[in-house]
Design an enzyme around this catalytic site. Structure first.
Site, short mmCIF file in Angstrom:
data_model
loop_
_atom_site.label_atom_id
_atom_site.label_comp_id
_atom_site.label_asym_id
_atom_site.label_seq_id
_atom_site.Cartn_x
_atom_site.Cartn_y
_atom_site.Cartn_z
CG ASP A 149 42.19 72.28 4.82
OD1 ASP A 149 41.06 72.82 4.13
OD2 ASP A 149 42.90 71.80 4.27
CE1 TYR A 182 41.94 64.16 3.01
CE2 TYR A 182 41.07 62.67 4.53
CZ TYR A 182 41.84 62.93 3.58
OH TYR A 182 42.60 61.96 2.69
CG HIS A 206 40.99 65.03 -1.71
ND1 HIS A 206 42.05 65.03 -2.60
CD2 HIS A 206 41.43 65.26 -0.52
CE1 HIS A 206 43.14 65.55 -1.98
NE2 HIS A 206 42.74 65.87 -0.46
NE ARG A 258 44.80 55.97 5.62
CZ ARG A 258 44.72 57.28 5.34
NH1 ARG A 258 45.56 58.04 5.82
NH2 ARG A 258 43.59 57.67 4.78
CD GLU A 291 45.01 69.56 -0.24
OE1 GLU A 291 44.30 70.13 0.87
OE2 GLU A 291 45.27 68.35 -0.32
CD GLU A 339 40.60 72.78 0.86
OE1 GLU A 339 40.11 73.21 1.89
OE2 GLU A 339 41.69 72.11 1.07
CG ASP A 388 45.19 73.60 2.12
OD1 ASP A 388 46.12 74.30 2.70
OD2 ASP A 388 44.90 72.43 2.54
NE ARG A 429 49.28 66.93 -2.07
CZ ARG A 429 48.06 67.23 -1.53
NH1 ARG A 429 48.02 67.04 -0.07
NH2 ARG A 429 47.17 67.74 -2.04
CD GLN A 447 49.29 65.92 3.27
OE1 GLN A 447 49.79 66.37 2.12
NE2 GLN A 447 48.15 65.53 3.79
CE1 TYR A 486 48.39 60.27 7.31
CE2 TYR A 486 50.65 60.09 6.46
CZ TYR A 486 49.32 59.68 6.64
OH TYR A 486 49.06 58.14 6.38
CE LYS A 520 47.47 69.69 3.35
NZ LYS A 520 46.74 69.43 2.13
CB THR A 548 45.90 79.12 2.61
OG1 THR A 548 46.66 78.16 3.47
CG2 THR A 548 44.57 78.54 2.13
CB THR A 571 40.97 68.51 -2.09
OG1 THR A 571 42.09 68.93 -1.20
CG2 THR A 571 41.16 68.39 -3.42
CD GLU A 618 42.32 63.88 -5.22
OE1 GLU A 618 41.26 63.18 -5.34
OE2 GLU A 618 42.57 64.99 -4.98
CA CA Z 1 43.00 70.79 2.34
#
Ligand code: CA
Length: 420
Positions: A123, A125, A130, A139, A196, A198, A230, A234, A237, A241, A250, A254, A347, A361
């Site tokens: 996968d 990014y 996104h 962050r 997600e 995708e 996907d 959250r 994650q 992560y 994840k 899927t 995404t 989001e």
């Molecule tokens: Ca993804």
């Protein structure tokens, strides 16, 4: 390119996702028959095994009786082109070549299976909006885009074992998380379950270990595209992560759409990627337009609701890195790519709020609940919610449709003593 008119009237309906221009491949069965390869045309499935047995199509070896597209995909681009050209000739308007009696099956009576055996799943990014949005939430705006993001297609190795076809329910995952404001980590059902939106990139032919490919060669190795959801936990994650990326968040599911739209069908919809902020290193430069103009939308239907609400719409052409760049980058260090490898595009979010391809989001980390047409509000997914992805390329008087990618949320596994 105009609509290619077919001898099957239903394929000439401008609203049909499956005109003769499209001919997506999949695997189907009917009551009492084994799964085999087919192609969608209008309101029918073309039984490719039946045509192959009658000597009417030829991929260079018998491949269409398999319960997966992999043997056909492994035949390579010349075989793909030959079979596509033959099918388009056979089903064009005015063709009177007689077909075997069992060559066409009504789409409504076909059961659709996983279209190919997923060799491995990676996968990416690669959607800038996104990555920026998620980065702001995780962050802060100053560090939203990681310093490497504009130079390298970031990805992680995912799980092939839990890639499932549209219609397969998704069980809410269990896991470790550290809820916002909590002093300690906990274990339990995910509370921030997400989607997600995708595109799935289906690798047709691979490369040997230690023998990378160029972007142009990677483009030729791609068999086609499907819709990909996907599913993402959250809260799991956010806790797990760093520093190695998503793991359990994840790995539980899927979903992909049952039809693989070929790269050939999307050729008229090639377009340039977004403006590059920095010039990419030479190995990542594209010899031509390698993005695709594919419209996408996300629908949400709570349990018991008669109608789904469209909660987002965007376009595959938003992606900063193309499928060919991602595949090239994946192999450049010497990694062997194989027939049936599946790459998630990342995404796909557009610039506006209505273009966001994940609930994270849309509800901005839970701070901005949204309202469905039923009057219910949501931040993340509730048990019983059904999510549908749709996609199509808009031609002049026709559509190259992807069909749908659907999944419904089942409650987490029943409570038990995991220490026993
Ligand atoms: Ca993804």
């Amino acid at each position: 390119m105009p609509l290619l008119r077919s001898r099957l009237a239903a394929a000439n309906d401008p609203a049909s996702p499956f005109p003769l221009n499209n001919l997506p491949y999949g695997v189907f069965s009917t009551e009492g028959t084994a799964p085999r390869c087919g192609a969608a045309l209008g309101d029918s499935v073309i039984d490719l095994e039946a045509l192959e047995a009658a000597g009417m199509i030829d991929a260079g070896a018998p491949v269409f009786g398999a319960a997966a597209l992999n043997p056909f995909m492994a035949r390579g681009k010349d075989a793909w082109a030959r079979v596509r050209a033959r099918l388009q000739a056979l089903f064009t308007e005015g063709c009177i070549e007689s077909l075997p009696g069992d060559a066409l099956i009504p789409l409504e009576s076909a059961r659709l299976h996983m279209p190919f055996t997923v060799a491995e799943y990676t996968d990416f990014y690669a959607g800038r909006n996104h990555a920026f949005n998620v980065g702001v939430m995780f962050r802060g705006p100053e560090n939203a885009l990681p310093p490497n993001w504009l130079h390298i297609p970031i990805g992680y190795n995912g799980r092939a074992s839990t890639v499932v076809v549209s219609g397969t329910p998704v069980t809410r995952p269990l896991g470790q998380m550290k809820p916002h404001g909590s002093e300690t980590h906990i274990f339990g059902p995910c509370r921030r379950l997400d989607i997600e939106l995708e595109m799935g990139i289906v690798v047709g032919t691979g490369n040997e270990m230690g023998r990378p490919m160029t972007v142009a060669e990677a483009d030729e190795a791609i068999f086609g595209f499907c819709l990909l959801n996907d599913w993402s936990a959250r809260d799991i994650q956010a806790w797990e992560y760093q520093p190695l990326g998503p793991f359990q968040a994840k790995a539980f599911a899927t979903s992909i759409s049952p039809w693989v739209v070929t790269k050939a069908a999307l050729e008229p919809f090639r377009c340039a990627p977004p403006e590059r902020e920095f010039e990419l290193l030479p190995y990542l430069r594209e010899p031509g337009p390698m993005s695709y103009d594919v419209k996408l939308e996300v629908l949400m239907r709570p349990e018991g609701a008669a109608k789904a609400t469209r909660i987002a719409h965007t376009n595959y052409n938003e992606m900063y890195y193309s499928a060919a760049q991602q595949l090239c980058h994946h192999a450049i260090g010497g990694c062997a790519m194989r027939t049936g490898d599946l790459l998630g595009s990342g995404t796909i979010s557009g610039p506006e709020k209505e273009n966001r391809g994940s609930l994270l989001e849309i509800c901005w980390g839970g701070k901005e609940p949204f309202t469905l047409e039923t009057g219910e509000t949501r931040t993340f997914l509730e048990d019983g919610d059904e999510m549908t992805l749709r996609g199509w390329a808009e031609g002049d008087g026709y559509r190259v449709g992807f069909g749908e990618c659907v999944g419904r949320i089942l409650p987490a596994p029943p409570e038990r003593d995991w220490s026993a």
